[in-house]
Design an enzyme around this catalytic site. Sequence first.
Site, PDB file in Angstrom:
ATOM      1  N   TYR A  41       0.847  -1.147  -0.035  1.00 57.17           N
ATOM      2  CA  TYR A  41      -0.042  -0.055   0.060  1.00 57.17           C
ATOM      3  C   TYR A  41       0.811   1.170   0.077  1.00 57.17           C
ATOM      4  O   TYR A  41       1.944   1.265   0.627  1.00 57.17           O
ATOM      5  CB  TYR A  41      -0.818  -0.112   1.215  1.00 57.17           C
ATOM      6  CG  TYR A  41      -2.120  -0.998   1.225  1.00 57.17           C
ATOM      7  CD1 TYR A  41      -3.181  -0.598   0.835  1.00 57.17           C
ATOM      8  CD2 TYR A  41      -1.811  -2.477   1.334  1.00 57.17           C
ATOM      9  CE1 TYR A  41      -4.393  -1.733   0.564  1.00 57.17           C
ATOM     10  CE2 TYR A  41      -2.507  -3.280   1.174  1.00 57.17           C
ATOM     11  CZ  TYR A  41      -4.000  -3.009   0.923  1.00 57.17           C
ATOM     12  OH  TYR A  41      -4.973  -3.920   0.836  1.00 57.17           O
ATOM     13  N   GLU A  42       0.437   2.224  -0.867  1.00 57.37           N
ATOM     14  CA  GLU A  42       1.356   3.466  -0.671  1.00 57.37           C
ATOM     15  C   GLU A  42       1.738   4.129   0.474  1.00 57.37           C
ATOM     16  O   GLU A  42       2.231   4.970   0.622  1.00 57.37           O
ATOM     17  CB  GLU A  42       0.900   4.228  -1.995  1.00 57.37           C
ATOM     18  CG  GLU A  42      -0.293   5.091  -1.659  1.00 57.37           C
ATOM     19  CD  GLU A  42      -0.760   5.997  -2.838  1.00 57.37           C
ATOM     20  OE1 GLU A  42      -1.577   5.865  -3.522  1.00 57.37           O
ATOM     21  OE2 GLU A  42      -0.056   7.211  -2.955  1.00 57.37           O
ATOM     22  N   SER A  43       0.727   3.977   1.303  1.00 57.43           N
ATOM     23  CA  SER A  43       0.566   4.474   2.795  1.00 57.43           C
ATOM     24  C   SER A  43       1.817   3.808   3.401  1.00 57.43           C
ATOM     25  O   SER A  43       2.340   4.423   4.380  1.00 57.43           O
ATOM     26  CB  SER A  43      -0.505   3.924   3.651  1.00 57.43           C
ATOM     27  OG  SER A  43      -0.825   2.705   3.334  1.00 57.43           O
ATOM     28  N   GLY A  44       2.587   3.088   2.846  1.00 58.17           N
ATOM     29  CA  GLY A  44       3.697   2.364   3.296  1.00 58.17           C
ATOM     30  C   GLY A  44       3.912   1.107   4.019  1.00 58.17           C
ATOM     31  O   GLY A  44       4.598   0.730   5.059  1.00 58.17           O
TER      32      GLY A  44
ATOM     33  N   HIS B 124       2.007  12.094  -5.144  1.00 59.40           N
ATOM     34  CA  HIS B 124       2.521  11.895  -4.112  1.00 59.40           C
ATOM     35  C   HIS B 124       4.046  11.900  -4.132  1.00 59.40           C
ATOM     36  O   HIS B 124       4.727  12.523  -3.267  1.00 59.40           O
ATOM     37  CB  HIS B 124       1.868  10.668  -3.422  1.00 59.40           C
ATOM     38  CG  HIS B 124       0.495  10.603  -3.155  1.00 59.40           C
ATOM     39  ND1 HIS B 124      -0.213   9.995  -3.036  1.00 59.40           N
ATOM     40  CD2 HIS B 124       0.056  11.933  -2.558  1.00 59.40           C
ATOM     41  CE1 HIS B 124      -1.393  10.152  -2.295  1.00 59.40           C
ATOM     42  NE2 HIS B 124      -1.404  11.389  -2.031  1.00 59.40           N
TER      43      HIS B 124
END
Lengths: 247, 324
Positions: A41-44, B124
């Site tokens: 997930y790009e949230s990390g 982003h």
Amino acid sequence: MVFAACREVRDGDCVFVGVGLPNLAVQLALRLHAPRCHLIYESGVFGARPVRLPISIGDPCLVSGAAQVLPMAETFLYFLQGGRTDLGFLGAAQIDRYGNLNTTVVGRDYDHPKVRLPGAGGAPDIALNARRTVVIARQDRRKFVERLDFRTTVGWAEGGTSREAMGAPGGGPARVITDLGVYGFDADTREMTLESVHPGVALEQVRDATGWDLRVSPSLGTTEAPDEAMLRLLREELDPDRIYLKG
Amino acid sequence: MPAGGRRSDDNPFPEVPNLSESKVLTMQEAVSRFVRDGDTVVLEGFTHLIPFAAGHEIIRQRRRDLALVRLTPDLLMDQMVAAGTARKLVFGWLGNPGVGSLHAVRRAVERAYPGPLEIEEYSHFGLLCRYQAAASGLPFFPLRGYRGTDLPRVNPHLKQVTCPFTGETLDAVSALHPDVAIVNAQRADSHGNTQIWGLVGAQREAAFAARRVIVVVEEVVPEDVVRADPNRTQIPSVVVDAVVEEPWSAHPSFVQGYYDRDNAAYLAWDRITRDPAELERYLDEWVHGLPDRAAYRARLGEATQNRLRPGPRLAGPVDYGDYR
């Protein structure tokens, strides 16, 4: 759409998961044919194993039990730009015949848009770097357009070899999945090609919902319907509250 | 000294008394002292640890002409734009995640209502690279990011650079040095050594990039607690100017291990933001009408707080070793 998307996940893939339906499709794949896929997930988060259906790409349930949590910059630097992503899912407000996407504005005048959309987020980098990308979108003439109002994310660019010529490292769009059918891209022209229609959908209906002269595969088939076990897993276990599935 | 061993009373590094002073301030003091009209203000926290309480205090103190910077402007930015604090928004993705649009921001961008709002948008990755460049003391950061897109056409800050080694044309973004960065965290000591677990987003990069840094925590803990687990420290005291202790300061976003995301509030926001009068009532009731976060929390009520508290899922301890 969820089942067609689920079938795109191969066991062992590093999958960059987006918000919404891809979330559900990947959770389903993990429980069916791809138990060894890695959810990024790009949230990390790398190797998420959520115990409930995540509402967004930054849900706390993605962290508990994950293999790694890392700063967002490193997620983009190492997993995407570093070439460690096999499959990425994308959505769009507009798509053209070469799989280029618009999520920025509706209307040609950027400074005075008719509708201000969310913008780029992680999409351009997923599209640029993943080995395969799959676009999931509902289909109508306002979405499937001859010309994008804004190109936020590059697919096959102007078709042919134009994507390679600009030095895009990833493999480009492989599939587009809509509520009407499933598309691939021609190996030479890179034009979107209808490969199957969903059960009960007529070809004319798909043409009517496309803003250009649609290319149809000579071996056009019907999308494989989900079996009862898949449906039950989805409706009873994964999304019982119908957060993603309407109806 | 004999090889292989050293008695503790030979320790050449006895305990050093800590001489740095406490940076603990109230939110009111921290905003008043470190956020000025016209500032470029980064409020980071990607879905997790969103600095709602700090944003509300900025609204209460009626700061104006701010350039607000955030990877994902969400409810907080919608509120800050509606309250008239912003002249500009710098962002990567704009929306109410999983729900829909930020209608106050859209009204400003689409119809200049109630006033115009300048926007500057990135992916982003592009905005992360701007933080990274500033935090690293570099003038720009190279990336592969914008080729084939229309973004450079509308954002003059997106440029290209030629790699001196391979000749490849790369994209480049400039360093972003915010006047202030405000980040939330689970805990910090009174000097500002700040620990985060769960999603760490861009908090560390934003803090190192900024001229002034306010850290808002659920708990201020003794320095020993931080020093017992230094790998968990994301932001060191040396870059921190103020530490504010305010439990539930990230609501309706979440704090890993403390409270869950309040999805009902995100859904409710969709209705509130569609109607400027309704939004005004929300600001009166939940921001201007309350003195601080403690009052907000009291208004939120015990039932909501209990609904959002997760059960425990503890990590096992690790042994750092005692190297006397």
